[in-house]
Scaffold this motif. Structure first.
Motif, mmCIF file in Angstrom:
data_model
loop_
_atom_site.group_PDB
_atom_site.id
_atom_site.type_symbol
_atom_site.label_atom_id
_atom_site.label_comp_id
_atom_site.label_asym_id
_atom_site.label_seq_id
_atom_site.Cartn_x
_atom_site.Cartn_y
_atom_site.Cartn_z
ATOM 1 N N THR A 1 0.957 -1.226 0.047
ATOM 2 C CA THR A 1 0.047 -0.184 -0.063
ATOM 3 C C THR A 1 0.892 1.287 0.038
ATOM 4 N N GLY A 2 2.330 1.128 0.027
ATOM 5 C CA GLY A 2 3.046 2.530 0.143
ATOM 6 C C GLY A 2 2.887 2.815 1.419
ATOM 7 N N LEU A 3 2.394 2.499 2.629
ATOM 8 C CA LEU A 3 2.555 2.673 3.966
ATOM 9 C C LEU A 3 4.100 2.589 4.323
ATOM 10 N N TYR A 4 4.765 1.471 3.964
ATOM 11 C CA TYR A 4 6.223 1.510 4.334
ATOM 12 C C TYR A 4 6.526 1.419 2.779
ATOM 13 N N PRO A 5 8.040 2.164 2.622
ATOM 14 C CA PRO A 5 8.663 2.054 1.376
ATOM 15 C C PRO A 5 9.475 0.771 1.560
ATOM 16 N N ALA A 6 9.450 0.120 0.298
ATOM 17 C CA ALA A 6 10.355 -1.141 0.083
ATOM 18 C C ALA A 6 11.634 -0.629 0.318
ATOM 19 N N THR A 7 12.620 -1.195 0.846
ATOM 20 C CA THR A 7 13.955 -1.112 1.057
ATOM 21 C C THR A 7 14.671 -1.562 -0.288
ATOM 22 N N VAL B 1 6.813 -2.101 -6.118
ATOM 23 C CA VAL B 1 5.444 -2.518 -5.940
ATOM 24 C C VAL B 1 4.682 -1.602 -7.041
ATOM 25 N N LEU B 2 3.918 -2.126 -7.797
ATOM 26 C CA LEU B 2 3.047 -1.410 -8.947
ATOM 27 C C LEU B 2 1.688 -1.867 -8.671
ATOM 28 N N ILE B 3 0.768 -0.693 -8.778
ATOM 29 C CA ILE B 3 -0.490 -0.599 -8.588
ATOM 30 C C ILE B 3 -1.039 -0.101 -9.763
ATOM 31 N N ASP B 4 -1.747 -0.641 -10.705
ATOM 32 C CA ASP B 4 -2.262 -0.227 -12.172
ATOM 33 C C ASP B 4 -1.067 0.465 -12.830
ATOM 34 N N ASP B 5 0.005 -0.067 -12.983
ATOM 35 C CA ASP B 5 1.165 0.085 -13.462
ATOM 36 C C ASP B 5 1.862 1.403 -12.923
ATOM 37 N N ILE B 6 1.302 1.889 -11.657
ATOM 38 C CA ILE B 6 2.031 3.014 -10.987
ATOM 39 C C ILE B 6 3.238 2.364 -10.019
ATOM 40 N N ASP B 7 4.373 2.798 -10.206
ATOM 41 C CA ASP B 7 5.435 2.019 -9.414
ATOM 42 C C ASP B 7 5.496 3.193 -8.145
ATOM 43 N N LEU B 8 5.239 2.330 -6.947
ATOM 44 C CA LEU B 8 5.164 3.372 -5.590
ATOM 45 C C LEU B 8 6.731 3.765 -5.453
ATOM 46 N N SER B 9 7.536 3.030 -5.792
ATOM 47 C CA SER B 9 9.075 3.475 -5.468
ATOM 48 C C SER B 9 9.309 4.602 -6.171
ATOM 49 N N LEU B 10 8.915 5.157 -7.190
ATOM 50 C CA LEU B 10 8.852 6.192 -7.911
ATOM 51 C C LEU B 10 8.201 7.381 -7.743
ATOM 52 N N MET C 1 -2.507 10.533 -3.179
ATOM 53 C CA MET C 1 -3.906 10.453 -4.441
ATOM 54 C C MET C 1 -4.160 9.035 -4.826
ATOM 55 N N LEU C 2 -3.054 8.203 -4.716
ATOM 56 C CA LEU C 2 -3.414 6.907 -5.213
ATOM 57 C C LEU C 2 -3.965 6.242 -4.183
ATOM 58 N N ARG C 3 -3.738 6.532 -2.746
ATOM 59 C CA ARG C 3 -4.483 5.763 -1.704
ATOM 60 C C ARG C 3 -5.877 6.296 -1.762
ATOM 61 N N ARG C 4 -6.365 7.445 -2.124
ATOM 62 C CA ARG C 4 -7.402 8.165 -2.042
ATOM 63 C C ARG C 4 -8.486 7.751 -3.164
ATOM 64 N N ALA D 1 -9.638 0.371 -6.828
ATOM 65 C CA ALA D 1 -9.171 -0.661 -7.586
ATOM 66 C C ALA D 1 -8.641 -1.712 -7.114
ATOM 67 N N VAL D 2 -8.120 -1.720 -5.898
ATOM 68 C CA VAL D 2 -7.607 -2.729 -5.128
ATOM 69 C C VAL D 2 -7.964 -2.228 -3.647
ATOM 70 N N TRP D 3 -8.438 -3.453 -2.935
ATOM 71 C CA TRP D 3 -8.956 -3.531 -1.507
ATOM 72 C C TRP D 3 -8.197 -4.537 -0.652
#
Length: 335
Positions: free
Chosen positions: A74-80, A84-93, A101-104, A183-185
């Motif tokens: 969910t991006g609450l923790y940044p991966a070391t 992680v991609l949600i709907d092709d959005i890379d959370l690390s970038l 906005m993604l979480r909302r 989109a993801v629950w």
């Protein structure tokens, strides 16, 4: 995977005073070496994808890393390390604002603690995420009323959390997580704080909602029976590692490790093995007017039919086509 909406690619989560410096380490990582250096490895090299509309359950005992992995997803923790991609959005970038906005807009989350605002009614608790994003009051109240009706709380809109049972409060939390049509629950042990009867009712409610909404779900639990009941696929974790990913039937009948074998030993195979796996060949001349069993049912679900029948029963697919026959002898091999 072409139809994957969520992907984890080599995700590590390491905790420690110098954990951020690990990003510059060489490509080969060793979890035991990291532990010897004083780090805590919460997630070790997790790689998987979740298809649209799939119920994906992450399970393990306390300390296995399942909730840490969910927080990375969910991006609450940044991966070391990893992506992680949600709907092709890379959370690390993604920027901090983009993550918000993604979480909302794309993510709904339910946690073990109901996290309801005590001074707000059920209606206002559910509408709160829309209020934060600036949705007009009339619109958000209409959508909140629809969400509460969806989870069976029509008529309780003006009750405060203190006036509701634990199961009702959790339904409010579920309605709130669905209000933005995510989109993801994500659900992190949402029913763990409930007593067994209410928990079973909430599992039934969850399955009803999924049959209606067809959401992409990532569900965390320590309860194997719950996982088997709710999952399309299960990922079993221990010590931060994913040991096996598969359907409930795959995991119970073909455990990949001794740990998984011991873990699933208490689940009767009849509760996960489906008719399609056990049935014999279809008859040369099907009796189109005769009784049939669905090929997707578990053996446990059709046991009564088998015991009452004097001979094999026809098996049909979703279109009603006869695809096999099921007999007592075939069922007995899995009991």
């Amino acid at each position: 995977m072409v139809d994957a909406i969520l992907e984890a690619r080599g995700v590590w989560k390491v905790f420690g005073q110098r954990a951020e410096t690990l990003r510059s380490h060489p490509s080969a990582w060793d979890a035991e070496a990291l532990r010897r250096d004083g780090f805590v490895v919460g997630v070790e090299d997790a790689t998987f994808s979740v298809k649209r509309g799939e119920s994906f359950v992450i399970m393990g005992l306390s300390g296995s890393g399942k909730s840490t992995l969910l927080r990375c997803l969910t991006g609450l923790y940044p991966a070391t390390r990893g992506h992680v991609l949600i709907d092709d959005i890379d959370l690390s970038l993604a920027s901090r604002q983009s993550l918000v906005m993604l979480r909302r807009q794309k993510v709904g989350m339910v946690f073990q603690s109901f996290a309801l605002l005590p001074h707000l009614s059920a209606l206002d608790n559910v509408a709160f995420p829309l209020q934060v994003t600036g949705i007009a009051k009339t619109d958000r109240r209409q959508r909140a009323e629809a969400a509460l009706a969806l989870v069976g709380l029509k008529g309780l809109e003006q009750r405060f959390p203190s006036q509701m049972s634990g199961g009702q409060q959790q339904r409010v939390g579920i309605a709130r997580s669905l209000i933005a049509d995510p989109a993801v629950w994500f659900l992190d042990e949402p029913f763990s704080a409930l007593d067994p009867l209410i928990r079973r009712d909430m599992q039934d409610e969850f399955m009803r909602l999924q049959s209606q909404l067809h959401k992409t779900i990532v569900f965390v639990t320590h309860d194997l029976e719950e996982a088997v009941r709710l999952a399309d696929r299960i990922a079993i974790m221990a010590d931060g590692r994913i040991l096996q990913i598969g359907t409930p039937e795959d995991v119970v009948t073909n455990p990949a490790t001794d740990y998984v074998r011991r873990f699933v030993s208490g689940i009767p195979k009849s509760r996960v093995v489906r008719v399609a796996r056990v049935m014999g060949a279809a008859p040369a001349k099907p009796d189109l007017a005769g009784p049939t069993l669905p090929q997707t049912a578990t053996l446990h679900e059709v046991m009564g039919w088998i015991l009452q029948s004097e001979g094999p029963i026809q098996v049909a697919d979703a279109n009603g086509k006869i695809v096999g026959m099921l007999s007592r002898a075939e069922v007995a091999t899995w009991l």
